[in-house]
Scaffold this motif. Structure first.
Motif, mmCIF file in Angstrom:
data_model
loop_
_atom_site.group_PDB
_atom_site.id
_atom_site.type_symbol
_atom_site.label_atom_id
_atom_site.label_comp_id
_atom_site.label_asym_id
_atom_site.label_seq_id
_atom_site.Cartn_x
_atom_site.Cartn_y
_atom_site.Cartn_z
ATOM 1 N N GLY A 129 0.807 -1.214 0.000
ATOM 2 C CA GLY A 129 0.000 0.000 0.000
ATOM 3 C C GLY A 129 0.839 1.261 0.000
ATOM 4 O O GLY A 129 2.008 1.255 0.405
ATOM 5 N N LYS A 130 0.242 2.344 -0.454
ATOM 6 C CA LYS A 130 0.947 3.622 -0.509
ATOM 7 C C LYS A 130 1.056 4.285 0.856
ATOM 8 O O LYS A 130 1.923 5.128 1.068
ATOM 9 C CB LYS A 130 0.234 4.559 -1.496
ATOM 10 N N ASP A 131 0.151 3.936 1.763
ATOM 11 C CA ASP A 131 0.155 4.527 3.098
ATOM 12 C C ASP A 131 1.245 3.872 3.940
ATOM 13 O O ASP A 131 1.124 2.724 4.348
ATOM 14 C CB ASP A 131 -1.218 4.337 3.758
ATOM 15 N N HIS A 132 2.312 4.628 4.179
ATOM 16 C CA HIS A 132 3.442 4.128 4.952
ATOM 17 C C HIS A 132 3.014 3.647 6.332
ATOM 18 O O HIS A 132 3.513 2.643 6.846
ATOM 19 C CB HIS A 132 4.473 5.254 5.105
ATOM 20 N N GLY A 133 2.096 4.370 6.923
ATOM 21 C CA GLY A 133 1.688 4.091 8.290
ATOM 22 C C GLY A 133 0.829 2.861 8.451
ATOM 23 O O GLY A 133 0.589 2.417 9.584
ATOM 24 N N ARG A 134 0.337 2.299 7.352
ATOM 25 C CA ARG A 134 -0.505 1.114 7.438
ATOM 26 C C ARG A 134 0.201 -0.170 7.007
ATOM 27 O O ARG A 134 -0.397 -1.241 7.021
ATOM 28 C CB ARG A 134 -1.761 1.298 6.583
ATOM 29 N N ARG A 135 1.451 -0.068 6.641
ATOM 30 C CA ARG A 135 2.142 -1.268 6.154
ATOM 31 C C ARG A 135 2.407 -2.283 7.268
ATOM 32 O O ARG A 135 2.648 -3.456 6.985
ATOM 33 C CB ARG A 135 3.443 -0.876 5.450
ATOM 34 N N TRP A 136 2.362 -1.834 8.517
ATOM 35 C CA TRP A 136 2.525 -2.786 9.612
ATOM 36 C C TRP A 136 1.404 -3.824 9.593
ATOM 37 O O TRP A 136 1.588 -4.954 10.077
ATOM 38 C CB TRP A 136 2.555 -2.064 10.959
ATOM 39 N N ILE A 137 0.258 -3.443 9.018
ATOM 40 C CA ILE A 137 -0.867 -4.375 8.933
ATOM 41 C C ILE A 137 -0.477 -5.580 8.076
ATOM 42 O O ILE A 137 -0.895 -6.712 8.354
ATOM 43 C CB ILE A 137 -2.108 -3.667 8.355
ATOM 44 N N ALA A 138 0.324 -5.345 7.034
ATOM 45 C CA ALA A 138 0.776 -6.443 6.178
ATOM 46 C C ALA A 138 1.569 -7.452 6.999
ATOM 47 O O ALA A 138 1.392 -8.672 6.861
ATOM 48 C CB ALA A 138 1.613 -5.913 5.021
ATOM 49 N N ALA A 139 2.472 -6.967 7.852
ATOM 50 C CA ALA A 139 3.253 -7.868 8.702
ATOM 51 C C ALA A 139 2.335 -8.613 9.671
ATOM 52 O O ALA A 139 2.488 -9.821 9.887
ATOM 53 C CB ALA A 139 4.311 -7.074 9.469
ATOM 54 N N PHE A 140 1.381 -7.900 10.255
ATOM 55 C CA PHE A 140 0.459 -8.531 11.212
ATOM 56 C C PHE A 140 -0.347 -9.638 10.538
ATOM 57 O O PHE A 140 -0.499 -10.740 11.078
ATOM 58 C CB PHE A 140 -0.476 -7.473 11.800
ATOM 59 N N VAL A 141 -0.840 -9.355 9.329
ATOM 60 C CA VAL A 141 -1.595 -10.367 8.574
ATOM 61 C C VAL A 141 -0.701 -11.562 8.240
ATOM 62 O O VAL A 141 -1.135 -12.720 8.287
ATOM 63 C CB VAL A 141 -2.190 -9.747 7.294
ATOM 64 N N ALA A 142 0.574 -11.285 7.908
ATOM 65 C CA ALA A 142 1.507 -12.376 7.639
ATOM 66 C C ALA A 142 1.662 -13.276 8.856
ATOM 67 O O ALA A 142 1.714 -14.504 8.739
ATOM 68 C CB ALA A 142 2.865 -11.815 7.219
ATOM 69 N N GLY A 143 1.718 -12.662 10.049
ATOM 70 C CA GLY A 143 1.812 -13.449 11.273
ATOM 71 C C GLY A 143 0.609 -14.363 11.453
ATOM 72 O O GLY A 143 0.747 -15.534 11.810
ATOM 73 N N VAL A 144 -0.578 -13.829 11.195
ATOM 74 C CA VAL A 144 -1.800 -14.639 11.290
ATOM 75 C C VAL A 144 -1.763 -15.768 10.264
ATOM 76 O O VAL A 144 -2.098 -16.921 10.563
ATOM 77 C CB VAL A 144 -3.046 -13.761 11.081
ATOM 78 N N ALA A 145 -1.351 -15.443 9.036
ATOM 79 C CA ALA A 145 -1.296 -16.450 7.970
ATOM 80 C C ALA A 145 -0.293 -17.558 8.298
ATOM 81 O O ALA A 145 -0.545 -18.738 8.023
ATOM 82 C CB ALA A 145 -0.932 -15.782 6.642
ATOM 83 N N TYR A 146 0.839 -17.188 8.895
ATOM 84 C CA TYR A 146 1.814 -18.198 9.289
ATOM 85 C C TYR A 146 1.227 -19.164 10.315
ATOM 86 O O TYR A 146 1.474 -20.379 10.260
ATOM 87 C CB TYR A 146 3.074 -17.540 9.858
ATOM 88 N N LEU A 147 0.459 -18.630 11.274
ATOM 89 C CA LEU A 147 -0.156 -19.495 12.278
ATOM 90 C C LEU A 147 -1.148 -20.458 11.630
ATOM 91 O O LEU A 147 -1.284 -21.609 12.065
ATOM 92 C CB LEU A 147 -0.858 -18.648 13.340
ATOM 93 N N MET A 148 -1.820 -20.005 10.586
ATOM 94 C CA MET A 148 -2.740 -20.886 9.861
ATOM 95 C C MET A 148 -1.960 -21.945 9.073
ATOM 96 O O MET A 148 -2.360 -23.115 9.019
ATOM 97 C CB MET A 148 -3.624 -20.062 8.936
ATOM 98 N N LEU A 149 -0.844 -21.541 8.468
ATOM 99 C CA LEU A 149 -0.027 -22.500 7.716
ATOM 100 C C LEU A 149 0.585 -23.558 8.619
ATOM 101 O O LEU A 149 0.868 -24.679 8.177
ATOM 102 C CB LEU A 149 1.080 -21.760 6.966
ATOM 103 N N ALA A 150 0.795 -23.213 9.900
ATOM 104 C CA ALA A 150 1.360 -24.180 10.839
ATOM 105 C C ALA A 150 0.505 -25.435 10.932
ATOM 106 O O ALA A 150 1.021 -26.530 11.190
ATOM 107 C CB ALA A 150 1.514 -23.543 12.224
ATOM 108 N N ALA A 151 -0.801 -25.283 10.707
ATOM 109 C CA ALA A 151 -1.704 -26.428 10.792
ATOM 110 C C ALA A 151 -1.411 -27.471 9.713
ATOM 111 O O ALA A 151 -1.771 -28.640 9.850
ATOM 112 C CB ALA A 151 -3.154 -25.965 10.689
ATOM 113 N N PHE A 152 -0.745 -27.054 8.627
ATOM 114 C CA PHE A 152 -0.460 -27.979 7.524
ATOM 115 C C PHE A 152 0.958 -28.542 7.585
ATOM 116 O O PHE A 152 1.366 -29.286 6.692
ATOM 117 C CB PHE A 152 -0.662 -27.267 6.180
ATOM 118 N N SER A 153 1.712 -28.180 8.624
ATOM 119 C CA SER A 153 3.121 -28.584 8.678
ATOM 120 C C SER A 153 3.282 -30.101 8.715
ATOM 121 O O SER A 153 4.118 -30.662 7.993
ATOM 122 C CB SER A 153 3.808 -27.948 9.892
#
Length: 406
Positions: free
Chosen positions: A294-318
Motif C-alpha cells: 500500500g501507498k500509506d506508509h503508516g498502514r504497512r505494519w498491517i501487512a506484517a500482522f496479517v503475515a503473522g496470522v497467515a503463518y499461524l494458519m499455515l502451521a496447521a499444515f506442517s
C-alpha cells in the motif's frame, strides 16, 4: 450545488486495507513454501526423525508467527520474522554432531541465548560487526554449495522426476521469479502424489495432524562450538543484518533490541520441540514493507500482522507436508531445497568476492566450508571461518608483490 471539495473521493477503508492484507498473505505463502524443504533437510541431517522434524517445522512457524504479531503490533512497523534458511542449510552441511539429536537441540538453545544477548549487550552486537562480511558470506556459500549441487545430481539420476520441477522453476524465473520456488514445489508435490498412488504408499491419518514433540536438550562443547556458533553467525550475518537493511531501504527503523529479544526467546522456546533458529526476515521482508503493501506508509505494519496470522494458519499444515514429503522419491526433496537456495548462493559468492583484497581469504573460507572437513568433533563451518580469519590476518600487512626490474 455541491462544492468542489465535497466531490473529492476519499479512499475507502477497503481500499486502504486491501493492499496490506494481500501483501501479508503473499508474504506468508512465499516465505513458507519457498524454504520449508530446506528446513526439513537440515533437521533430518542433524538427527531428527520424521516426527521430530515435523515438530520442529511446527515450532518454528508458531514461534515466529507469534513474534511477528507482537512486534508488528507494538512497533506499528512491518517487522516480519522467518526461520533461518541459511542456518538450515548449515545443518545439512554439519550433519550429525556428537550426542546426536539431543545435542543439536542443545545447540539450538545456545543460539537463542546468544541472540538474546546480542539484543541486550551492545558490545556483542558490535563484536558481530567485526567479523569480515566477505568471510561470513564465503562461509555461507561453502555451506550452500553441496545442497545447491543436489538438483543437478538428482537430474542425472532421476531425470523424469526432477526434470519437470527444474523446468517449472526455470520458466517461473523468467516470468514471475518470486513464485519460482513455490511453483516448483507444487510440481514436486504433484510428482510425489503420482509416486504415492503408483506405488500404493500408505499414509496413516494421524500423521497428518500437527503435534509438538519434546526433546530434552543435551549440552556438549563440540555442538556448541561446531554447530551453535556457526549457526548464530550465519543467522546474524545472513538474516538479521540484511533484514535491518531491507526495512531501512523502505524508510523503517527496525526495533533492534526488541527484535533480538523476541527472536532469541522464540528460538529458546522452540528449540526443545526441534526449532533451530528464528530471525528477522530478509528477502520476504520486502513484500510486507514495500509498495505492494500500500501507498500509506503508516498502514504497512498491517501487512506484517496479517503475515503473522497467515503463518499461524499455515502451521496447521506442517505435519501433512512433512508426511507427504517423507514419501517422496530419493533426491526430490533435496532438489527442491537446492533450487530454493540458488539465489542465496549467488548473492553470497558475489558478496564474498566483491573486495579484491579479501578474495584469497574468502576463497580459503569457501573451500574449507564446502569440503565438509571435521576435526575434534567440530564441523567445517567453524574451521572455515577460523581458517579464513587466520589467512586474512597473515596476509593483511603483506606488501603486494611487484615484478623486479633489472
Amino acid at each position: 450545488m455541491p462544492s468542489a471539495s465535497s466531490t473529492v473521493q476519499r479512499p475507502s477503508r477497503q481500499d486502504t486495507l486491501g493492499p496490506p492484507i494481500t501483501a501479508g498473505i503473499v508474504t506468508a505463502l512465499v516465505g513458507f513454501t519457498s524454504s520449508f524443504a530446506v528446513v526439513l533437510a537440515g533437521l533430518r541431517a542433524v538427527g531428527a526423525n520424521q516426527a521430530q522434524a515435523s515438530s520442529g517445522l511446527l515450532a518454528l512457524t508458531l514461534t515466529f508467527g507469534l513474534g511477528i504479531l507482537w512486534l508488528a503490533w507494538r512497533s506499528k512497523m512491518p517487522v516480519t520474522l522467518a526461520w533461518s534458511t541459511p542456518g538450515a542449510a548449515l545443518l545439512v552441511s554439519a550433519g550429525m554432531v556428537d550426542g546426536g539429536w539431543p545435542a543439536a537441540v542443545g545447540a539450538f538453545v545456545v543460539v537463542g541465548v546468544l541472540i538474546v544477548l546480542t539484543g541486550l549487550l551492545p558490545s556483542l552486537g558490535r563484536l558481530m560487526t567485526k567479523i569480515p562480511t566477505p568471510l561470513a558470506q564465503a562461509m555461507l556459500a561453502g555451506v550452500l554449495l553441496p545442497l545447491c549441487l543436489a538438483p543437478f545430481k538428482s537430474l542425472g539420476e532421476v531425470p523424469l522426476l526432477v526434470g519437470p520441477v527444474a523446468l517449472c522453476w526455470l520458466v517461473m524465473m523468467k516470468f514471475a521469479a518470486r513464485w519460482a520456488v513455490p511453483a516448483s514445489l507444487v510440481v514436486a508435490l504433484a510428482v510425489i502424489g503420482i509416486h504415492i498412488v503408483a506405488n500404493g504408499v500408505q499414509i496413516p491419518g494421524d500423521a497428518l495432524l500437527p503435534q509438538l514433540e519434546w526433546t530434552t536438550p543435551a549440552f556438549t562443547l563440540e555442538a556448541a562450538v561446531g554447530l551453535a556458533l556457526p549457526l548464530f553467525i550465519v543467522t546474524m550475518a545472513s538474516q538479521n543484518i540484511p533484514g535491518v537493511a531491507v526495512l531501512k531501504s523502505f524508510g523503517f527503523t527496525t526495533p533492534w533490541r526488541a527484535s533480538m529479544v523476541v527472536t532469541g526467546a522464540g528460538t529458546i522456546a522452540g528449540a526443545p520441540f526441534g526449532g533451530h533458529a528464528i530471525n528477522l526476515a530478509a528477502l520476504s521482508a520486502a513484500l510486507a514493507a514495500g509498495e505492494e503493501a500500500g501507498k500509506d506508509h503508516g498502514r504497512r505494519w498491517i501487512a506484517a500482522f496479517v503475515a503473522g496470522v497467515a503463518y499461524l494458519m499455515l502451521a496447521a499444515f506442517s505435519a501433512a507436508l512433512v508426511t507427504v514429503v517423507a514419501a517422496a522419491p530419493a533426491g526430490l526433496l533435496e532438489a527442491v531445497a537446492g533450487l530454493a537456495l540458488l539465489g542465496t548462493l549467488a548473492s553470497a559468492i558475489s558478496s564474498a568476492l566483491a573486495v579484491a583484497e579479501e578474495r584469497v581469504p574468502a576463497c580459503i573460507t569457501f573451500l574449507l566450508a564446502a569440503s565438509g572437513i571435521s576435526f575434534a568433533g567440530v564441523g567445517a563451518a567453524f574451521w572455515a571461518l577460523a581458517g579464513g580469519i587466520l589467512v586474512r590476518w597473515l596476509l593483511k600487512d603483506r606488501e603486494p608483490l611487484t615484478p623486479s626490474h633489472k
